[in-house]
Write a protein that holds these residues in place. Structure first.
Motif, PDB file in Angstrom:
ATOM      1  N   ASN A   1     -14.477  -9.894  -8.611  1.00  0.00           N
ATOM      2  CA  ASN A   1     -13.841  -8.715  -8.674  1.00  0.00           C
ATOM      3  C   ASN A   1     -13.864  -7.953  -7.612  1.00  0.00           C
ATOM      4  OD1 ASN A   1     -13.432  -8.939 -11.727  1.00  0.00           O
ATOM      5  ND2 ASN A   1     -15.422  -8.577 -11.901  1.00  0.00           N
ATOM      6  N   LYS A   2     -12.767  -7.248  -7.487  1.00  0.00           N
ATOM      7  CA  LYS A   2     -12.707  -6.140  -6.240  1.00  0.00           C
ATOM      8  C   LYS A   2     -13.605  -4.960  -6.800  1.00  0.00           C
ATOM      9  CE  LYS A   2      -8.178  -7.275  -4.527  1.00  0.00           C
ATOM     10  NZ  LYS A   2      -6.755  -6.788  -3.946  1.00  0.00           N
ATOM     11  N   VAL A   3     -14.420  -4.237  -5.790  1.00  0.00           N
ATOM     12  CA  VAL A   3     -14.969  -3.187  -6.026  1.00  0.00           C
ATOM     13  C   VAL A   3     -14.238  -2.070  -6.478  1.00  0.00           C
ATOM     14  CG1 VAL A   3     -16.364  -1.443  -5.093  1.00  0.00           C
ATOM     15  CG2 VAL A   3     -17.014  -3.741  -4.704  1.00  0.00           C
ATOM     16  N   THR A   4     -13.038  -1.977  -5.985  1.00  0.00           N
ATOM     17  CA  THR A   4     -11.967  -1.016  -6.433  1.00  0.00           C
ATOM     18  C   THR A   4     -11.650  -1.125  -7.878  1.00  0.00           C
ATOM     19  OG1 THR A   4     -11.011  -1.042  -4.095  1.00  0.00           O
ATOM     20  CG2 THR A   4      -9.805   0.071  -5.912  1.00  0.00           C
ATOM     21  N   ASP A   5     -11.472  -2.207  -8.486  1.00  0.00           N
ATOM     22  CA  ASP A   5     -11.314  -2.519  -9.687  1.00  0.00           C
ATOM     23  C   ASP A   5     -12.353  -2.160 -10.665  1.00  0.00           C
ATOM     24  OD1 ASP A   5      -8.480  -3.461  -9.397  1.00  0.00           O
ATOM     25  OD2 ASP A   5      -9.246  -5.566  -8.681  1.00  0.00           O
TER      26      ASP A   5
ATOM     27  N   SER B   1      -1.599   4.513  -2.666  1.00  0.00           N
ATOM     28  CA  SER B   1      -1.270   3.595  -3.668  1.00  0.00           C
ATOM     29  C   SER B   1      -2.184   2.360  -3.141  1.00  0.00           C
ATOM     30  CB  SER B   1       0.357   3.220  -3.784  1.00  0.00           C
ATOM     31  OG  SER B   1       0.732   2.716  -2.686  1.00  0.00           O
ATOM     32  N   ARG B   2      -2.165   1.325  -4.062  1.00  0.00           N
ATOM     33  CA  ARG B   2      -3.094   0.158  -3.793  1.00  0.00           C
ATOM     34  C   ARG B   2      -2.894  -0.579  -2.478  1.00  0.00           C
ATOM     35  NH1 ARG B   2      -6.383  -1.870  -8.020  1.00  0.00           N
ATOM     36  NH2 ARG B   2      -7.510  -2.624  -6.540  1.00  0.00           N
ATOM     37  N   GLY B   3      -3.899  -0.994  -1.687  1.00  0.00           N
ATOM     38  CA  GLY B   3      -3.749  -1.428  -0.560  1.00  0.00           C
ATOM     39  C   GLY B   3      -3.377  -0.463   0.435  1.00  0.00           C
ATOM     40  N   GLY B   4      -3.864   0.707   0.177  1.00  0.00           N
ATOM     41  CA  GLY B   4      -3.540   1.865   0.958  1.00  0.00           C
ATOM     42  C   GLY B   4      -4.389   2.123   2.374  1.00  0.00           C
ATOM     43  N   SER B   5      -5.612   1.396   2.556  1.00  0.00           N
ATOM     44  CA  SER B   5      -6.394   1.298   3.859  1.00  0.00           C
ATOM     45  C   SER B   5      -5.342   0.927   4.713  1.00  0.00           C
ATOM     46  CB  SER B   5      -7.555   0.195   3.559  1.00  0.00           C
ATOM     47  OG  SER B   5      -8.138   0.794   2.714  1.00  0.00           O
ATOM     48  N   ASP B   6      -4.299   0.056   4.714  1.00  0.00           N
ATOM     49  CA  ASP B   6      -3.597  -0.331   5.898  1.00  0.00           C
ATOM     50  C   ASP B   6      -2.682   1.045   6.441  1.00  0.00           C
ATOM     51  OD1 ASP B   6      -3.850  -2.874   5.650  1.00  0.00           O
ATOM     52  OD2 ASP B   6      -2.154  -3.358   4.221  1.00  0.00           O
ATOM     53  N   ILE B   7      -2.738   1.871   5.370  1.00  0.00           N
ATOM     54  CA  ILE B   7      -1.744   3.209   5.774  1.00  0.00           C
ATOM     55  C   ILE B   7      -2.796   3.816   6.527  1.00  0.00           C
ATOM     56  CG2 ILE B   7      -0.556   5.177   5.129  1.00  0.00           C
ATOM     57  CD1 ILE B   7      -0.008   3.697   2.358  1.00  0.00           C
TER      58      ILE B   7
ATOM     59  N   GLY C   1     -15.343   3.182  -3.090  1.00  0.00           N
ATOM     60  CA  GLY C   1     -15.286   1.780  -2.515  1.00  0.00           C
ATOM     61  C   GLY C   1     -15.356   1.941  -1.221  1.00  0.00           C
ATOM     62  N   GLU C   2     -14.446   2.679  -0.381  1.00  0.00           N
ATOM     63  CA  GLU C   2     -14.233   2.810   0.770  1.00  0.00           C
ATOM     64  C   GLU C   2     -15.286   3.542   1.581  1.00  0.00           C
ATOM     65  OE1 GLU C   2     -11.721   1.892  -0.959  1.00  0.00           O
ATOM     66  OE2 GLU C   2     -10.565   0.682   0.031  1.00  0.00           O
ATOM     67  N   TYR C   3     -15.560   4.595   0.769  1.00  0.00           N
ATOM     68  CA  TYR C   3     -16.439   5.809   1.354  1.00  0.00           C
ATOM     69  C   TYR C   3     -17.872   4.801   1.401  1.00  0.00           C
ATOM     70  CZ  TYR C   3     -20.101   9.354   1.186  1.00  0.00           C
ATOM     71  OH  TYR C   3     -21.052  10.168   1.472  1.00  0.00           O
TER      72      TYR C   3
ATOM     73  N   PRO D   1     -12.492   0.542   7.323  1.00  0.00           N
ATOM     74  CA  PRO D   1     -12.867  -0.503   6.181  1.00  0.00           C
ATOM     75  C   PRO D   1     -12.287  -0.172   4.776  1.00  0.00           C
ATOM     76  CG  PRO D   1     -14.504   1.226   6.487  1.00  0.00           C
ATOM     77  CD  PRO D   1     -13.540   1.900   7.494  1.00  0.00           C
ATOM     78  N   SER D   2     -11.947  -1.163   4.297  1.00  0.00           N
ATOM     79  CA  SER D   2     -11.541  -1.241   2.814  1.00  0.00           C
ATOM     80  C   SER D   2     -12.989  -1.151   1.961  1.00  0.00           C
ATOM     81  CB  SER D   2     -10.765  -2.588   2.510  1.00  0.00           C
ATOM     82  OG  SER D   2      -9.248  -2.311   2.812  1.00  0.00           O
ATOM     83  N   ALA D   3     -12.585  -1.255   0.709  1.00  0.00           N
ATOM     84  CA  ALA D   3     -13.768  -1.597  -0.101  1.00  0.00           C
ATOM     85  C   ALA D   3     -14.057  -3.032  -0.377  1.00  0.00           C
ATOM     86  CB  ALA D   3     -13.466  -1.013  -1.477  1.00  0.00           C
ATOM     87  N   PRO D   4     -15.057  -3.534  -0.623  1.00  0.00           N
ATOM     88  CA  PRO D   4     -15.393  -4.899  -0.717  1.00  0.00           C
ATOM     89  C   PRO D   4     -14.728  -5.522  -1.705  1.00  0.00           C
ATOM     90  CG  PRO D   4     -17.407  -3.668  -0.695  1.00  0.00           C
ATOM     91  CD  PRO D   4     -16.584  -2.543  -1.007  1.00  0.00           C
TER      92      PRO D   4
ATOM     93  N   GLY E   1     -10.785   3.779   4.597  1.00  0.00           N
ATOM     94  CA  GLY E   1      -9.314   3.771   4.328  1.00  0.00           C
ATOM     95  C   GLY E   1      -9.128   4.450   2.896  1.00  0.00           C
ATOM     96  N   PHE E   2      -7.906   4.460   2.530  1.00  0.00           N
ATOM     97  CA  PHE E   2      -7.451   4.554   1.146  1.00  0.00           C
ATOM     98  C   PHE E   2      -7.216   5.956   0.591  1.00  0.00           C
ATOM     99  CE2 PHE E   2      -8.178   2.987  -3.465  1.00  0.00           C
ATOM    100  CZ  PHE E   2      -6.796   2.938  -3.837  1.00  0.00           C
ATOM    101  N   TYR E   3      -7.906   7.120   1.027  1.00  0.00           N
ATOM    102  CA  TYR E   3      -8.022   8.207   0.849  1.00  0.00           C
ATOM    103  C   TYR E   3      -7.934   9.342   1.751  1.00  0.00           C
ATOM    104  CZ  TYR E   3     -13.231   8.593   1.270  1.00  0.00           C
ATOM    105  OH  TYR E   3     -14.255   8.812   1.919  1.00  0.00           O
TER     106      TYR E   3
HETATM  107  N1  ASP Z   1      -9.588  -0.792  -2.080  1.00  0.00           N
HETATM  108  C1  ASP Z   1      -8.225  -0.232  -2.267  1.00  0.00           C
HETATM  109  C2  ASP Z   1      -7.466  -1.579  -3.179  1.00  0.00           C
HETATM  110  O1  ASP Z   1      -8.118  -2.420  -3.415  1.00  0.00           O
HETATM  111  C3  ASP Z   1      -7.293  -0.019  -1.128  1.00  0.00           C
HETATM  112  C4  ASP Z   1      -7.251  -1.004   0.082  1.00  0.00           C
HETATM  113  O2  ASP Z   1      -8.191  -2.118  -0.103  1.00  0.00           O
HETATM  114  O3  ASP Z   1      -6.622  -1.094   1.097  1.00  0.00           O
HETATM  115  O4  ASP Z   1      -6.181  -1.524  -3.413  1.00  0.00           O
END
Ligand code: ASP
Length: 442
Positions: free
Chosen positions: A47-51, A182-188, A114-116, A36-39, A168-170
């Motif tokens: 807003n994105k929870v990460t932000d 880096s941002r969007g890293g849950s894909d990785i 966020g992801e945790y 999962p990513s963060a909400p 994801g992400f960390y």
């Molecule tokens: N939550 C992180 C972001 O907003 C990572 C992700 O969504 O992949 O960048």
């Protein structure tokens, strides 16, 4: 059959979205590892929870009160827990987070929560095991992803579990502290888990039905891409096609695992398949078009440059010394042009110009700003004659002046440099000639 399924932020932004995700996972027994990513955003101004986490931590770091901001984050999760009617409490988690913010545990730690937390909720909701990435995803001393150690440890951990949620992400640094991609890293992360667990398919669920041939902000309702190769995707994502993190293909590529981009809000759509190689022809000669604005060209002239050994090296040395990476470098007999990102170059331009004069002694140096690069990508171009001809006649008809042409030896892409102001017109012209006119013929 085993699958890794990664869900992006918008797929997990609310209890309703979690419900859709639950249905998707339960509909297919092979969906055993969930990332999962963060909400993300529930609506466009949300807003994105990460932000929210970054902003909240910045307050904490500055020694300012942050309880209101942390409370708003907590509400986002509580809404999901209540909506899913789960019997779990995040009291202890938020106590820990609050105290770690106070002791300034780091921005990466903050963002990773966020992801945790979403992972904790997801594991509870599905009845799956929870694996904390700090124990299985590693970075080295320099902060680079440690793929071999990760692959080994993660592979062993997952082999003992029938199913698992891995946020994801960390991951973690050698000293145990949290480090994010880096941002969007849950894909990785999804790709890393797919490789380590040697699954058959990596499904990446998002809010669009895969990749489109061109940017929908430029082309009205562009056609979708059914199948794309890793290499083609790399070219397109580097140039800004933003559905998947550009580094996400590297881990799965090692094992030849296909990625299927799917839409959580339209699960019946086929989406896009990303594969190593395919005998399937793409629908059109080109697979996709992408581009970016904001480049600068440094045009260097010197009589008899072609016969001067080491000229190119000296010029590139100057860019290297100034920490500027170059994008393209077309050359002629007495000219050489270097394309760079304008924002990386701007502050250092005079140092670069004098550096080149000192080292390479050119006759003249001219800088041209506000350029855009467009990549026309397609595995079909190799076996089709006249692709370049069609691109350039389309651009000429659209009154677009081409400033640079670069076709790599792979014949997988043609890069075209135009003025920023011609960017949209150029993409439209190329799309029309290869896609719209092909649709008209049918
Ligand atoms: N939550 C992180 C972001 O907003 C990572 C992700 O969504 O992949 O960048």
């Amino acid at each position: 059959m085993k699958k890794v399924v990664k869900f992006g932020g918008s797929s997990l932004a609310s209890a309703e979205q979690f419900g859709k995700v639950g249905n998707i996972i339960r509909a297919d027994k092979s969906r055993i590892y969930v990332i999962p990513s963060a909400p993300g955003k529930r609506f466009s101004k949300d807003n994105k929870v990460t932000d929210m986490l970054y902003a909240c931590y910045d307050l904490a770091e500055a020694g300012k009160p942050f309880d209101k901001e942390l409370g708003a984050i907590r509400e986002r999760y509580q809404e999901i827990i209540d909506g899913l009617k789960l019997k779990m409490s995040l009291d202890d988690e938020f106590k820990t987070i609050e105290s770690n913010f106070k002791t300034k545990k780091g921005r990466d730690y903050a963002a990773s929560r966020g992801e945790y937390l979403n992972g904790r909720i997801m594991a509870e909701y599905l009845g799956y095991s929870f694996v904390d990435p700090v124990d299985v995803i590693f970075f080295d001393e320099e902060g680079n992803f440690d793929d071999e150690k990760t692959n080994e440890v993660l592979g062993i951990a997952l082999s003992k579990l029938d199913n698992a949620v891995v946020p994801g992400f960390y991951g973690s640094m050698p000293d145990g502290s949290v480090k994010t991609f880096s941002r969007g890293g849950s894909d990785i992360t999804g790709s890393i888990v797919a490789r380590a667990a040697k699954v058959d398919i990596y499904e990446n669920w998002t809010d669009v039905s895969g990749f489109l041939v061109a940017d929908p902000r430029i082309i009205d309702k562009p056609e979708g891409i059914e199948t794309i190769t890793y290499k083609e995707l790399r070219e397109l994502s580097y140039m800004g096609a933003g559905v998947l993190h550009e580094d996400a293909i590297f881990p799965v590529r090692i094992e030849g695992i296909p990625i299927n981009i799917k839409n959580t809000n339209a699960p019946e759509d086929n989406g896009t398949w990303i594969v190593e190689s395919t005998c399937q022809k793409s629908k059109y000669i080109i697979t996709g078009i992408a581009g970016k604005k904001g480049f600068c060209s440094i045009n260097i002239e010197k009589d008899k440059m072609n016969s001067e050994i080491g000229f190119g090296r000296k010029v590139l040395n100057v860019f290297e010394d100034n920490g500027i990476s170059f994008e393209h470098m077309p050359s002629g007999i007495d000219t050489l042009t270097v394309f760079v990102h304008q924002d990386e170059f701007m502050d250092k331009e005079q140092r670069v110009v004098s550096g080149i004069h000192r080292l390479a002694k050119p006759d003249t140096i001219e800088i041209e700003a506000d350029l855009a690069l467009i990549a026309v990508v397609g595995r079909g171009m190799k076996s089709t004659r006249g692709t370049a001809g069609r691109i350039f006649s389309a651009l000429a008809h659209a009154n677009v002046n081409v400033k640079m042409i670069d076709q790599g030896s792979s014949e997988l892409n043609i890069i075209i440099g135009v003025a920023n102001s011609d960017f949209e017109t150029a993409i439209k012209a190329i799309y029309d000639i290869f896609v719209t006119s092909a649709l008209d013929v049918r």
